[in-house]
Design an enzyme around this catalytic site. Structure first.
Site, mmCIF file in Angstrom:
data_model
loop_
_atom_site.group_PDB
_atom_site.id
_atom_site.type_symbol
_atom_site.label_atom_id
_atom_site.label_comp_id
_atom_site.label_asym_id
_atom_site.label_seq_id
_atom_site.Cartn_x
_atom_site.Cartn_y
_atom_site.Cartn_z
ATOM 1 N N ASN A 82 15.118 10.940 7.334
ATOM 2 C CA ASN A 82 16.533 11.103 7.068
ATOM 3 C C ASN A 82 17.075 12.414 7.628
ATOM 4 O O ASN A 82 17.717 12.428 8.676
ATOM 5 C CB ASN A 82 16.792 11.003 5.562
ATOM 6 C CG ASN A 82 18.254 10.920 5.219
ATOM 7 O OD1 ASN A 82 19.109 11.146 6.070
ATOM 8 N ND2 ASN A 82 18.559 10.605 3.995
ATOM 9 N N ASP A 83 16.769 13.524 6.968
ATOM 10 C CA ASP A 83 17.341 14.799 7.393
ATOM 11 C C ASP A 83 16.963 15.164 8.830
ATOM 12 O O ASP A 83 17.763 15.765 9.540
ATOM 13 C CB ASP A 83 16.879 15.918 6.448
ATOM 14 C CG ASP A 83 17.400 15.696 5.033
ATOM 15 O OD1 ASP A 83 18.435 15.013 4.892
ATOM 16 O OD2 ASP A 83 16.770 16.193 4.080
ATOM 17 N N VAL A 84 15.770 14.786 9.265
ATOM 18 C CA VAL A 84 15.312 15.185 10.603
ATOM 19 C C VAL A 84 16.012 14.422 11.722
ATOM 20 O O VAL A 84 15.809 14.720 12.893
ATOM 21 C CB VAL A 84 13.779 15.034 10.766
ATOM 22 C CG1 VAL A 84 13.045 15.921 9.778
ATOM 23 C CG2 VAL A 84 13.355 13.592 10.620
ATOM 24 N N VAL A 85 16.846 13.419 11.365
ATOM 25 C CA VAL A 85 17.619 12.706 12.394
ATOM 26 C C VAL A 85 19.115 12.819 12.127
ATOM 27 O O VAL A 85 19.902 12.053 12.658
ATOM 28 C CB VAL A 85 17.227 11.205 12.484
ATOM 29 C CG1 VAL A 85 15.810 11.054 13.015
ATOM 30 C CG2 VAL A 85 17.359 10.506 11.136
ATOM 31 N N ALA B 71 17.439 17.183 1.394
ATOM 32 C CA ALA B 71 18.504 18.172 1.358
ATOM 33 C C ALA B 71 19.674 17.664 0.512
ATOM 34 O O ALA B 71 20.636 18.378 0.271
ATOM 35 C CB ALA B 71 18.962 18.505 2.762
#
Lengths: 459, 89
Positions: A385-388, A426
């Site tokens: 999620n956050d890494v994309v 996050a």
């Protein structure tokens, strides 16, 4: 000529050669074997050259330790690797602290008790004990014995400051050597153990990769400090290598999350308060099915798989390999994009995928893979999620702004698989999910991949 | 205080940085568990401590031997187990 030291140098050289061979997966396994031979040489040299050793005791200790270590090593699941490394760090730090303590007792009240010796003993005990207790807290958090949520309370920083001040006062007293030197020494041990706990409990589960890397580094520095205590080159060199390695990995993890080390240690990030952020803008998503995903994939030439930790949680590594092999048999090029913090420790995701027999040449790191998205037809995001989240590139208000991300949105189509619409660590919504070129396929990663595999075969 | 021993320490750190930056991200977990095993070098100190007379020192040495052995044996074995899984196409 002191032959023992010569053997320590040989051991150190073998450690260095061993780590050097870790520069490629082809040579890595022999590298590990070379390093372990170095260790054997160091042990044999020590046992055979120091007089007055209690061989029976040493044998008992080594047998017990070997059984424990081997049991851990053979039984641990690859997903549990972070916990295991954490607990091993703790043992390493603990061993160093114990050796320094024993040395203090033996030299106490003798003429050999120099300022330099006591200073190095205190340093070794401080770092080693902190590593021991800190690692056990980290282990507890990762294993779920302790809540992964940051544990914070009012006056926490003040408490840490008081413990630190106390440590310095009692450490200096011990070094200078007053009438109560022995008592001050005990206080140093207790306070060191305490600070390891109070520094680790406020750190959230998602930040554990940084903590483990840092504790890894500490366990090395503790060994080096013990080397200074015993004036032993073997310990100094090996400890320095590990210390450097841990620091480099800590730095890589911090960069991967765009956080400073201070922010990780004192920021208590991961508290659920930052959910429901200010601009809770609604995004409209396109929900889709696996047959539609199969049709999109059928038209693609180049596919990049982006595995997140959700994939490992769903135990879907084998399922993803089957889908990838199916796509390859259909003549498509398949790559895997691995973000530095995709797993729960540095390089964790690579091990999880290697376990599922995915060839390592297909696993590409961030810098390597980002240009590949430009001409990529389909990116499949699995439990990441956050890494994309493209917000990291442009939204200065976003908590993840500045974090390096995988540019999946540059591909022609993005297929995102998630269990639910829940936000990631996050606690923020991901604008990628609302993009024109994104399709969402909800469901458990393993089930979804298995169905997708079937749909691809039936095309 | 011995300046030689500090020289050795500082040079070892430089060597460490030099070789570890060459380890690719894909091997970072084995690097960590492998270097972890190397930090079990404390076993050398632990063995030496067992010769200290005075019972406390010897017993502390014994516990240290157990801890450090767990570190070495477990660390090298688990690293080997992981590296065995890295295969080419």
């Amino acid at each position: 000529m002191d032959y023992t030291n010569l053997f320590y140098v040989i051991a150190a050289v073998l450690f260095i050669l061993g780590i050097k061979r870790l520069s490629s997966p082809k040579t890595a396994r022999t590298g590990n074997a070379i390093a372990s031979i170095g260790m054997l040489i160091a042990i044999v040299a020590t046992v055979s050259s120091f007089g007055g050793l209690d061989f029976k005791l040493i044998a008992i200790g080594m047998i017990v330790g070997s059984i424990l270590g081997a049991t851990f090593a053979l039984r641990v699941e690859m997903t549990q690797m972070p916990q295991m490394v954490a607990i091993f760090n703790g043992f390493g730090g603990g061993a160093s602290a114990l050796v320094a303590t024993a040395e203090f007792f033996s030299k106490y009240g003798t003429s050999e008790q120099s300022t330099f010796l006591v200073t190095t003993i205190i340093l070794s005990i401080f770092i080693g004990t902190l590593t021991l207790t800190g690692s056990f807290i980290a282990f507890g958090k990762l294993q779920g014995f302790i809540s992964g949520q940051p544990i914070v309370f009012k006056g926490q920083q003040a408490l840490n400051a008081i413990i630190m001040m106390g440590l310095i006062v009692f450490a200096v007293y011990t070094v200078l050597g007053g009438a109560n030197q022995m008592n001050a020494f005990y206080v140093v041990i207790v306070l060191s153990a305490l600070i390891g706990i109070t520094l680790t409990i406020p750190i959230g589960g998602a930040d554990m990769p940084v903590v483990i890397s840092l504790l890894n580094s500490y366990s090395g520095i503790a060994a080096s400090a013990t080397g200074f205590v015993l004036m032993n080159n073997g310990l100094i060199i090996a400890g320095a290598l590990v210390g450097a390695s841990g620091l480099i990995l800590t730095n890589i993890m911090c960069k991967g999350m765009n956080r400073s080390l201070t922010n990780v240690i004192f920021g208590a990030v991961g508290l659920s308060s930052n959910e429901g952020s200010s601009e809770a803008k609604q995004i409209s998503i396109k929900s889709s099915t696996t047959d539609e995903a199969a049709m999109i994939l059928d038209a693609a030439d180049k596919v990049i798989v982006v595995p997140g930790y959700g994939l490992a949680v769903a135990q879907a590594q084998h399922a993803v390999r089957e889908v990838a092999e199916q796509l390859e048999s259909m003549g498509k090029k398949v790559l895997y994009a691995i973000h530095p913090v995709a797993g729960r420790m540095p390089g964790h995701m690579n091990v999880l995928l290697a376990e599922a027999n995915i060839p390592y040449e297909l696993l590409k790191d961030l810098d390597e893979v980002n240009p590949e998205f430009e001409d990529c037809d389909v990116a499949i995001v699995l439990g990441a999620n956050d890494v994309v989240n493209p917000a990291a590139r442009h939204d200065t208000a976003s908590p993840i702004f500045g974090m390096p991300i995988l540019d999946v949105d540059k591909s022609r189509t993005v297929i995102v698989n998630k269990r639910t619409m829940n936000p990631g660590f996050a606690g923020i919504q991901n604008e990628l999910f609302g993009f024109e070129n994104t399709v969402m396929v909800f469901g458990d990663a393993k089930e979804m991949l298995n169905t997708l595999h079937k749909d691809l075969k039936e095309l | 205080m011995d300046i030689n021993i500090i020289t050795v320490f500082i040079l070892a750190i430089f060597v460490g940085f030099e070789i570890i930056t060459k380890v690719p991200p894909t091997l970072h977990t084995p690097l960590m568990s492998g270097s972890n095993a190397i930090s079990g070098i404390a076993i050398v100190g632990a063995i030496i401590s067992t010769k200290i007379d005075g019972d406390i020192g010897t017993w502390l040495g014994l516990i240290a031997v157990v801890f450090a052995t767990v570190n070495c044996v477990g660390g090298f074995m688990v690293t080997d187990r992981m590296l065995k899984m890295f295969k080419r196409k």
